[in-house]
Write a protein that holds these residues in place. Structure first.
Motif, short mmCIF file in Angstrom:
data_model
loop_
_atom_site.label_atom_id
_atom_site.label_comp_id
_atom_site.label_asym_id
_atom_site.label_seq_id
_atom_site.Cartn_x
_atom_site.Cartn_y
_atom_site.Cartn_z
N THR A 5 38.49 -25.34 7.64
CA THR A 5 38.71 -24.21 6.73
C THR A 5 39.97 -23.44 7.12
N LEU A 6 40.11 -23.16 8.40
CA LEU A 6 41.27 -22.39 8.87
C LEU A 6 42.57 -23.17 8.75
N PRO A 21 42.83 -12.31 15.69
CA PRO A 21 41.65 -12.82 16.40
C PRO A 21 41.28 -14.25 16.01
N LEU A 22 41.47 -14.60 14.74
CA LEU A 22 41.19 -15.98 14.33
C LEU A 22 42.17 -16.96 14.99
N ALA A 23 43.44 -16.59 15.02
CA ALA A 23 44.46 -17.45 15.64
C ALA A 23 44.23 -17.57 17.15
N TYR A 32 45.64 -26.20 17.14
CA TYR A 32 46.99 -25.66 16.94
C TYR A 32 47.42 -25.67 15.48
N ARG A 33 46.94 -26.63 14.72
CA ARG A 33 47.25 -26.63 13.28
C ARG A 33 46.66 -25.40 12.60
N ALA A 34 45.48 -25.00 13.02
CA ALA A 34 44.86 -23.80 12.46
C ALA A 34 45.67 -22.56 12.82
N ARG A 61 53.58 -20.66 20.79
CA ARG A 61 52.81 -21.37 21.81
C ARG A 61 52.12 -22.60 21.22
N ALA A 62 51.61 -22.47 20.00
CA ALA A 62 50.97 -23.61 19.33
C ALA A 62 51.99 -24.72 19.07
N LEU A 63 53.19 -24.34 18.64
CA LEU A 63 54.24 -25.33 18.42
C LEU A 63 54.55 -26.07 19.73
#
Length: 103
Positions: A5-6, A21-23, A32-34, A61-63
């Motif tokens: 969903t995210l 907070p979700l991230a 990391y895609r979310a 950071r996700a990248l």
């Protein structure tokens, strides 16, 4: 179910205060895609939001975790240029230096 969903939700439809907070939770779970989906176009939809820098720091950071170090470095450099006095600036600089050492 939540991760899917995210990853596909339109973040513009979510309350701005719920993005960070979700991230953060997605990042802790290595989704990391979310993280990238949630933070996508955050500045466009919420240009003066107090969590803008934190959201994009998480995106960088996700990248980096996804192996997209060049994109992560570009994003971190943009953050430092636009927000040099932000409370996270030191942490952003350290992260940028670590990424630059790895390449």
């Amino acid at each position: 179910l939540i991760r899917d969903t995210l990853e596909h939700a339109d973040p513009a439809q979510l309350p701005a205060d719920s993005i960070l907070p979700l991230a953060q939770q997605a990042g802790k779970q290595q989704h990391y895609r979310a993280v990238l989906n949630l933070t996508r176009n955050f500045a466009k939809h919420h240009p003066r939001h107090p969590q803008l820098v934190e959201n994009y720091f998480l995106a960088a950071r996700a990248l980096a975790k996804k192996g997209e170090s060049d994109k992560a470095q570009q994003l971190l450099q943009q953050l430092l240029k636009r927000y040099p006095e932000h409370a996270k600036a030191t942490q952003i600089r350290r992260t940028l230096e670590l990424l630059q050492q790895r390449t």
